[in-house]
Structure formats: C-alpha cells, structure tokens
Design a protein around this motif. Sequence first.
Motif, PDB file in Angstrom:
ATOM      1  N   GLN A   1      -7.195  -2.824   9.918  1.00  0.00           N
ATOM      2  CA  GLN A   1      -8.493  -2.319   9.477  1.00  0.00           C
ATOM      3  C   GLN A   1      -8.420  -0.814   9.182  1.00  0.00           C
ATOM      4  O   GLN A   1      -8.972  -0.338   8.175  1.00  0.00           O
ATOM      5  N   ALA A   2      -7.762  -0.077  10.071  1.00  0.00           N
ATOM      6  CA  ALA A   2      -7.651   1.376   9.887  1.00  0.00           C
ATOM      7  C   ALA A   2      -6.850   1.699   8.638  1.00  0.00           C
ATOM      8  O   ALA A   2      -7.172   2.661   7.915  1.00  0.00           O
ATOM      9  N   LEU A   3      -5.816   0.910   8.348  1.00  0.00           N
ATOM     10  CA  LEU A   3      -5.002   1.143   7.159  1.00  0.00           C
ATOM     11  C   LEU A   3      -5.803   0.867   5.884  1.00  0.00           C
ATOM     12  O   LEU A   3      -5.742   1.634   4.922  1.00  0.00           O
ATOM     13  N   VAL A   4      -6.563  -0.209   5.888  1.00  0.00           N
ATOM     14  CA  VAL A   4      -7.399  -0.524   4.720  1.00  0.00           C
ATOM     15  C   VAL A   4      -8.394   0.604   4.467  1.00  0.00           C
ATOM     16  O   VAL A   4      -8.594   1.034   3.319  1.00  0.00           O
ATOM     17  N   ARG A   5      -9.022   1.120   5.537  1.00  0.00           N
ATOM     18  CA  ARG A   5      -9.988   2.215   5.370  1.00  0.00           C
ATOM     19  C   ARG A   5      -9.284   3.477   4.860  1.00  0.00           C
ATOM     20  O   ARG A   5      -9.791   4.148   3.963  1.00  0.00           O
ATOM     21  N   ALA A   6      -8.125   3.794   5.406  1.00  0.00           N
ATOM     22  CA  ALA A   6      -7.426   5.007   4.992  1.00  0.00           C
ATOM     23  C   ALA A   6      -6.947   4.900   3.546  1.00  0.00           C
ATOM     24  O   ALA A   6      -6.940   5.899   2.809  1.00  0.00           O
ATOM     25  N   GLU A   7      -6.578   3.708   3.119  1.00  0.00           N
ATOM     26  CA  GLU A   7      -6.123   3.519   1.739  1.00  0.00           C
ATOM     27  C   GLU A   7      -7.235   3.828   0.739  1.00  0.00           C
ATOM     28  O   GLU A   7      -6.960   4.275  -0.376  1.00  0.00           O
ATOM     29  N   ARG A   8      -8.475   3.625   1.114  1.00  0.00           N
ATOM     30  CA  ARG A   8      -9.595   3.957   0.220  1.00  0.00           C
ATOM     31  C   ARG A   8      -9.671   5.447  -0.082  1.00  0.00           C
ATOM     32  O   ARG A   8     -10.254   5.863  -1.081  1.00  0.00           O
ATOM     33  N   HIS A   9      -9.051   6.239   0.798  1.00  0.00           N
ATOM     34  CA  HIS A   9      -9.094   7.696   0.637  1.00  0.00           C
ATOM     35  C   HIS A   9      -7.752   8.261   0.166  1.00  0.00           C
ATOM     36  O   HIS A   9      -7.544   9.481   0.227  1.00  0.00           O
ATOM     37  N   GLY A  10      -6.838   7.390  -0.274  1.00  0.00           N
ATOM     38  CA  GLY A  10      -5.591   7.872  -0.856  1.00  0.00           C
ATOM     39  C   GLY A  10      -4.377   7.809   0.029  1.00  0.00           C
ATOM     40  O   GLY A  10      -3.287   8.237  -0.380  1.00  0.00           O
ATOM     41  N   VAL A  11      -4.501   7.282   1.255  1.00  0.00           N
ATOM     42  CA  VAL A  11      -3.325   7.122   2.111  1.00  0.00           C
ATOM     43  C   VAL A  11      -2.480   5.964   1.584  1.00  0.00           C
ATOM     44  O   VAL A  11      -3.016   4.902   1.245  1.00  0.00           O
ATOM     45  N   ASP A  12      -1.170   6.179   1.522  1.00  0.00           N
ATOM     46  CA  ASP A  12      -0.270   5.169   0.974  1.00  0.00           C
ATOM     47  C   ASP A  12       0.823   4.854   1.976  1.00  0.00           C
ATOM     48  O   ASP A  12       1.781   5.607   2.129  1.00  0.00           O
ATOM     49  N   TRP A  13       0.659   3.751   2.695  1.00  0.00           N
ATOM     50  CA  TRP A  13       1.689   3.249   3.590  1.00  0.00           C
ATOM     51  C   TRP A  13       2.157   1.906   3.035  1.00  0.00           C
ATOM     52  O   TRP A  13       1.432   0.908   3.103  1.00  0.00           O
ATOM     53  N   HIS A  14       3.358   1.878   2.497  1.00  0.00           N
ATOM     54  CA  HIS A  14       3.901   0.618   2.005  1.00  0.00           C
ATOM     55  C   HIS A  14       5.320   0.369   2.524  1.00  0.00           C
ATOM     56  O   HIS A  14       6.102  -0.338   1.901  1.00  0.00           O
ATOM     57  N   GLY A  15       5.632   0.975   3.670  1.00  0.00           N
ATOM     58  CA  GLY A  15       6.961   0.796   4.252  1.00  0.00           C
ATOM     59  C   GLY A  15       8.018   1.673   3.619  1.00  0.00           C
ATOM     60  O   GLY A  15       9.215   1.384   3.721  1.00  0.00           O
TER      61      GLY A  15
END
Length: 396
Positions: free
Chosen positions: A362-376
């Motif tokens: 959930q935290a990753l989905v929310r952060a991705e809305r603001h430009g955070v990119d975690w894809h391994g």
Amino acid sequence: MDAITLEDLLAACSAGGSSLLTVRSELRPGAGDLAGVAPARYVDGSTPTYAYETRWDGNDAVTVVVLDSKGSSGNRVEAPVAQAIRDGHPVLSRVPRLTVTYQGQETLMDLDVPHRWADAHFRAGTIDGTPTTSDPRYRALRDATPANASALLHASPVGLVLGVWDSTRKARQARYRSALVGEVIGIVADQSAQPTPPRRGAARFDTIAPSVRLSGTDLERLVAQQASELSENNLKKIREDIRKAKGGPVSAAGIGLGSIPPSMTGLGFVACRRIVRHHVLSFAALRQIRFGLGVEGDAAARALLAALALNGLVRSNSELALRANCDLIEASPTVIEIDQRQGAVGQRRPPSIEEADDLLEQALVRAERHGVDWHGQTLDIVGDPAVAGGIADDAE
C-alpha cells in the motif's frame, strides 16, 4: 485493537506527527527460569567478556547484560528482507539495492555488507570497468544530503532506515542516523555486586586418538596438504611448534587431532530475572529527510521507508534465533505503541508478516503516485579480485 495502517504512517511522517513507534516484547529462556543464557560476546583488550550496563527499571537502577546489541538488531532486520528478495518476494524484490560480486562467490547486497552502500566492498570494486567511486551513479549516492536524498531512495533505501556513515570520505561525509533501533537486554538476577563474566568449562574428546603427537616431518606433511585451508595464524603457530620441538614429537592439536583437556577458559551463562526486547522507529528522524517530491510526496516516501522498516522488523521478530544457548520464547504478547504527542500514547495490534507485506505494498502504491520508482533496480559492482584473494577467517 486496530492494526497499523498506511494512514497512521502518513500522519506520523508529516509535520507535527508522532515522534516514534515502540515495539516491546517480554522474553524468557525456553528451558525455564533455571536456565542461563549466553549474552553477546565482546573483547576488552584481549579478554573475552560481556557488556554490562546500568538501566532504570521503574524506581530502581538495575544492572543489565546485552543479549543483542543495536548493530546486531539492525542486521537481524536486514537478513530476512535480503532472503525474501533472493526468494523473489513480489513486493520486497522491488526494493532498490546495490550488489557486489566476487568471481566464483555469491552476489551480496547492501543489506548483507557491514556499511550498506558506503561499504568498502563497493568502493573498492568497479562498475562497467570503471572504479566505483568514479561512477556518476555512485557519486550521486555520496553527494546526496538529507535536503534531497532522492538518489538514495531510488538506489539504496535500506541506509535511510538503518543508518549509514560514509566515514572514509575526505569531505562531505554522508551521515544518516538509524531510524529503526533495537536491542535485547536481560536484567541480571544477582544485583548485589558489580558483575564479572562467569566461566564455563570446555573440552574436546577425540574417541579415536585421545592424544596425537607426530614427528615434525609428518606434521609438516599433513599441514602442507591442507595449507590453503588453514588460517595464516594457525599455520604460523604450528610451524613454530615444529621448529621449537627440534626434531622431537609435536602435538597435532593445531590441525584438530587429539583431545583438549577440560579448562575453565570459556565464558559461562548469565541468569536473568527478566528479558526485554524493544525497538524504536523514529518518525522524527525520517521527517528530517526530504526527496524533492513536495510536501505530500515526501511524506509518502517517508511512509514507504517506515513500512519497509516495519516489514523487516516483523520478519526479524518472527524468528527468535540469537545464538546457541540463548534460546528464548515470548513471555507475553508484543506491545506496539505510537506516540501521539503531549504525553498521549496509542496502541496498535502487532501485524503478521502477511499484514506487513500488505502495508508495504500500500505504501509503495501511494509513493508511486508522487514519482517514487521502486522496480527492483540494482547498481551492480564487480568486487576487486585482490580483496577476495585476501579473505581470511582467523579464529581470534
């Protein structure tokens, strides 16, 4: 009792939010109250010892012994996260990381090495044939600051959770304190005197050959067969013993043959009347870091880091494995408290591993809305062969 929610983390990671979250467990020896436990071992000069400290327990000053230190506690949070990444966990495998590979050895991550992204194994290696310290991607990590740590968030976020210090750099040394800290301590049963580490007998019994004494020639021949697998200090001692024997028989204990008489040289167990494990996640520390994502985006990024910290902590606490002769079990339910400022405290239910995974997602989905990119994504480093060739595990 409510579980920890993403809204809890977002509120805590925003200005004026909670200062910290505390996770506390009462433990006891698995073998019962009569069982002693083996604390963490340290060296005082050249003498092995335990770490004793004075703490405040209610209205009493008490002597405690450290069963698991802050540094070890952080490593225990990293280890299950690293294993989950290797297992291909659908969420944790998306965490960005640095890797280092020495030829013929297992690839290590920033969650494995002592100093995370600032570790010497990374700095001494190369990226695409160029020294790591000259690569612009690695330099971006070293040049990041708490005013904008976006480069670290997208390359090695574990350092923002568990701390890192780029201590060997000439100038502009990055320092990020541990947002998550913890320990396990035992209140020593005997509070009457300054404690001294107890001693315990140890021996080795060789049923085939209680005593093996060889000629210097024969011992040197056996040593030569396995010289590449013996430590340099051990080799040096064995060959010095051969030289001193001047052609006479020499004990083969150095290569593990023969018995060792019982002696009181080992550290003994400690009796504890109470054992406590506690961790603190500092939202105040996370709020000192910005990522250039705006007020809401920075709060979402901090909440993501908090969720990662909690995920590692839940996984770590699910495995009560400290060391031999320190087997513990929970004595009561784990308590989680969130500071609500001005003396108020709220309680939350401890999450399961599955709930911690869901919170992180959930935290990753929310952060991705603001430009955070975690894809391994990984920054892959080739370890220097000279470092691998110089590895030695000496007993001391």
